[in-house]
Design a protein around this motif. Structure first.
Motif, PDB file in Angstrom:
ATOM      1  N   UNK A   1       1.767   8.366   4.370  1.00  0.00           N
ATOM      2  CA  UNK A   1       1.739   6.975   5.026  1.00  0.00           C
ATOM      3  C   UNK A   1       1.096   7.161   6.227  1.00  0.00           C
ATOM      4  N   UNK A   2       0.074   5.925   6.410  1.00  0.00           N
ATOM      5  CA  UNK A   2      -0.869   6.007   7.498  1.00  0.00           C
ATOM      6  C   UNK A   2      -0.871   4.672   8.128  1.00  0.00           C
ATOM      7  N   UNK A   3      -0.835   4.720   9.420  1.00  0.00           N
ATOM      8  CA  UNK A   3      -0.955   3.577  10.210  1.00  0.00           C
ATOM      9  C   UNK A   3      -2.412   3.081  10.431  1.00  0.00           C
ATOM     10  N   UNK A   4      -2.715   2.005  10.202  1.00  0.00           N
ATOM     11  CA  UNK A   4      -3.830   1.090  10.572  1.00  0.00           C
ATOM     12  C   UNK A   4      -3.684  -0.488  11.059  1.00  0.00           C
ATOM     13  N   UNK A   5      -4.649  -0.835  11.967  1.00  0.00           N
ATOM     14  CA  UNK A   5      -4.414  -2.257  11.781  1.00  0.00           C
ATOM     15  C   UNK A   5      -4.416  -3.108  10.571  1.00  0.00           C
ATOM     16  N   UNK A   6      -4.064  -4.078  10.474  1.00  0.00           N
ATOM     17  CA  UNK A   6      -3.781  -4.848   9.339  1.00  0.00           C
ATOM     18  C   UNK A   6      -5.376  -5.023   8.534  1.00  0.00           C
ATOM     19  N   UNK A   7      -6.338  -5.547   9.520  1.00  0.00           N
ATOM     20  CA  UNK A   7      -7.678  -5.644   8.737  1.00  0.00           C
ATOM     21  C   UNK A   7      -8.204  -4.077   8.237  1.00  0.00           C
ATOM     22  N   UNK A   8      -7.961  -3.097   8.879  1.00  0.00           N
ATOM     23  CA  UNK A   8      -8.089  -1.908   8.243  1.00  0.00           C
ATOM     24  C   UNK A   8      -7.327  -1.635   6.981  1.00  0.00           C
ATOM     25  N   UNK A   9      -6.289  -1.579   6.822  1.00  0.00           N
ATOM     26  CA  UNK A   9      -5.344  -1.656   5.792  1.00  0.00           C
ATOM     27  C   UNK A   9      -6.013  -2.397   4.609  1.00  0.00           C
ATOM     28  N   UNK A  10      -6.402  -3.863   4.869  1.00  0.00           N
ATOM     29  CA  UNK A  10      -7.180  -4.660   3.963  1.00  0.00           C
ATOM     30  C   UNK A  10      -8.332  -3.977   3.292  1.00  0.00           C
TER      31      UNK A  10
ATOM     32  N   UNK B   1      -9.306  -0.627   3.674  1.00  0.00           N
ATOM     33  CA  UNK B   1      -8.835   0.545   2.915  1.00  0.00           C
ATOM     34  C   UNK B   1      -8.521   0.312   1.430  1.00  0.00           C
ATOM     35  N   UNK B   2      -7.862  -0.800   1.209  1.00  0.00           N
ATOM     36  CA  UNK B   2      -7.193  -1.221  -0.009  1.00  0.00           C
ATOM     37  C   UNK B   2      -8.500  -1.728  -0.802  1.00  0.00           C
ATOM     38  N   UNK B   3      -9.301  -2.300  -0.464  1.00  0.00           N
ATOM     39  CA  UNK B   3     -10.375  -2.726  -1.241  1.00  0.00           C
ATOM     40  C   UNK B   3     -11.370  -1.841  -1.793  1.00  0.00           C
ATOM     41  N   UNK B   4     -11.429  -0.728  -0.634  1.00  0.00           N
ATOM     42  CA  UNK B   4     -12.458   0.239  -0.856  1.00  0.00           C
ATOM     43  C   UNK B   4     -11.922   1.426  -1.746  1.00  0.00           C
ATOM     44  N   UNK B   5     -10.541   1.209  -1.842  1.00  0.00           N
ATOM     45  CA  UNK B   5      -9.946   2.411  -2.598  1.00  0.00           C
ATOM     46  C   UNK B   5      -9.334   3.427  -2.016  1.00  0.00           C
ATOM     47  N   UNK B   6      -9.528   3.410  -0.515  1.00  0.00           N
ATOM     48  CA  UNK B   6      -8.840   4.410   0.294  1.00  0.00           C
ATOM     49  C   UNK B   6      -7.217   4.482   0.110  1.00  0.00           C
ATOM     50  N   UNK B   7      -6.632   3.541  -0.076  1.00  0.00           N
ATOM     51  CA  UNK B   7      -5.296   3.409  -0.070  1.00  0.00           C
ATOM     52  C   UNK B   7      -4.745   2.772  -1.295  1.00  0.00           C
ATOM     53  N   UNK B   8      -3.773   2.972  -1.920  1.00  0.00           N
ATOM     54  CA  UNK B   8      -3.166   2.605  -3.170  1.00  0.00           C
ATOM     55  C   UNK B   8      -2.298   1.168  -3.068  1.00  0.00           C
ATOM     56  N   UNK B   9      -1.753   1.386  -1.729  1.00  0.00           N
ATOM     57  CA  UNK B   9      -0.870   0.308  -1.157  1.00  0.00           C
ATOM     58  C   UNK B   9      -0.772   0.146   0.179  1.00  0.00           C
ATOM     59  N   UNK B  10      -0.481  -1.053   0.750  1.00  0.00           N
ATOM     60  CA  UNK B  10      -0.231  -1.587   1.928  1.00  0.00           C
ATOM     61  C   UNK B  10       0.693  -2.452   2.316  1.00  0.00           C
TER      62      UNK B  10
ATOM     63  N   UNK C   1      -4.235 -12.132  -0.236  1.00  0.00           N
ATOM     64  CA  UNK C   1      -4.194 -11.949  -1.612  1.00  0.00           C
ATOM     65  C   UNK C   1      -3.685 -13.232  -1.971  1.00  0.00           C
ATOM     66  N   UNK C   2      -2.822 -13.881  -1.125  1.00  0.00           N
ATOM     67  CA  UNK C   2      -2.076 -15.171  -1.610  1.00  0.00           C
ATOM     68  C   UNK C   2      -3.352 -16.276  -1.377  1.00  0.00           C
ATOM     69  N   UNK C   3      -4.099 -16.148  -0.383  1.00  0.00           N
ATOM     70  CA  UNK C   3      -5.132 -17.304  -0.038  1.00  0.00           C
ATOM     71  C   UNK C   3      -6.267 -17.000  -1.115  1.00  0.00           C
ATOM     72  N   UNK C   4      -6.455 -16.045  -1.973  1.00  0.00           N
ATOM     73  CA  UNK C   4      -7.093 -15.774  -2.902  1.00  0.00           C
ATOM     74  C   UNK C   4      -8.583 -15.342  -2.331  1.00  0.00           C
ATOM     75  N   UNK C   5      -8.608 -15.052  -1.030  1.00  0.00           N
ATOM     76  CA  UNK C   5      -9.715 -14.148  -0.326  1.00  0.00           C
ATOM     77  C   UNK C   5     -10.058 -12.715  -0.906  1.00  0.00           C
ATOM     78  N   UNK C   6      -8.995 -11.909  -1.451  1.00  0.00           N
ATOM     79  CA  UNK C   6      -9.249 -10.973  -2.172  1.00  0.00           C
ATOM     80  C   UNK C   6      -8.566 -10.642  -3.350  1.00  0.00           C
ATOM     81  N   UNK C   7      -8.838  -9.841  -4.297  1.00  0.00           N
ATOM     82  CA  UNK C   7      -7.957  -9.587  -5.491  1.00  0.00           C
ATOM     83  C   UNK C   7      -6.994  -8.592  -5.225  1.00  0.00           C
ATOM     84  N   UNK C   8      -5.974  -8.803  -5.723  1.00  0.00           N
ATOM     85  CA  UNK C   8      -4.717  -7.800  -5.610  1.00  0.00           C
ATOM     86  C   UNK C   8      -3.268  -8.360  -6.013  1.00  0.00           C
ATOM     87  N   UNK C   9      -2.514  -7.504  -5.953  1.00  0.00           N
ATOM     88  CA  UNK C   9      -1.246  -7.970  -6.688  1.00  0.00           C
ATOM     89  C   UNK C   9      -0.033  -7.542  -5.727  1.00  0.00           C
ATOM     90  N   UNK C  10       0.703  -8.733  -5.371  1.00  0.00           N
ATOM     91  CA  UNK C  10       1.800  -8.403  -4.535  1.00  0.00           C
ATOM     92  C   UNK C  10       3.054  -7.867  -5.186  1.00  0.00           C
TER      93      UNK C  10
END
Length: 141
Positions: free
Chosen positions: A63-72, A74-83, A92-101
């Motif tokens: 579990x790693x702490x990072x600002x919300x934009x860094x979590x996003x 990192x998730x896009x880059x594959x550094x994290x599997x979950x946020x 994700x809800x707005x459709x700006x990035x691909x992902x699954x809630x």
């Protein structure tokens, strides 16, 4: 609280099952979860780890702490599997990035808008400056 721990454990268990379908022997799978801060809201993740719920399912969860934009990012880059970041959820809800809630822990955001005593209505903010954590974050939006 216990219900939340069970749901989070099932969420990561499901991810572990998906990851294990590649035919590899039963070995420990590593997952990185980015959280916006170490607060009460993410305590179930730590409690599940401390009580060995992940280990018994052969998962090593970091579990790693990072600002919300860094979590996003990192998730896009594959550094994290979950946020656990609400700003990523919004993207994700707005459709700006691909992902699954797959899980929403809170019914509302835990943000507070704190103002000087002379500010009594939103109209009193007209022409004033406000602070945000960073550009592109949830508080910016």
């Amino acid at each position: 609280m216990k219900h939340t721990i069970v749901i989070l454990t099932l969420m990561l268990l499901g991810a572990g099952i998906v990851a294990a379908t590649n035919g590899a022997d039963a070995q420990t799978r590593q997952f990185k979860v980015c959280v916006p801060d170490y607060s009460v809201g993410i305590m179930p993740l730590f409690i599940a780890k401390q009580n060995g719920y992940y280990a018994q399912e052969q998962m090593d969860v970091e579990i790693i702490a990072g600002r919300g934009n860094l979590c996003t990012m990192g998730l896009i880059a594959g550094s994290f599997q979950f946020t656990y970041s609400p700003s990523t959820f919004d993207s994700v809800v707005a459709g700006d990035i691909k992902g699954k809630v797959i899980y929403v822990a809170e019914k509302f955001l835990l943000h507070r808008f704190i103002v000087a005593p002379q500010i009594r209505r939103f109209e009193d903010l007209k022409g004033k400056k406000i602070a945000i954590s960073a550009f592109g974050t949830l508080t910016d939006l």
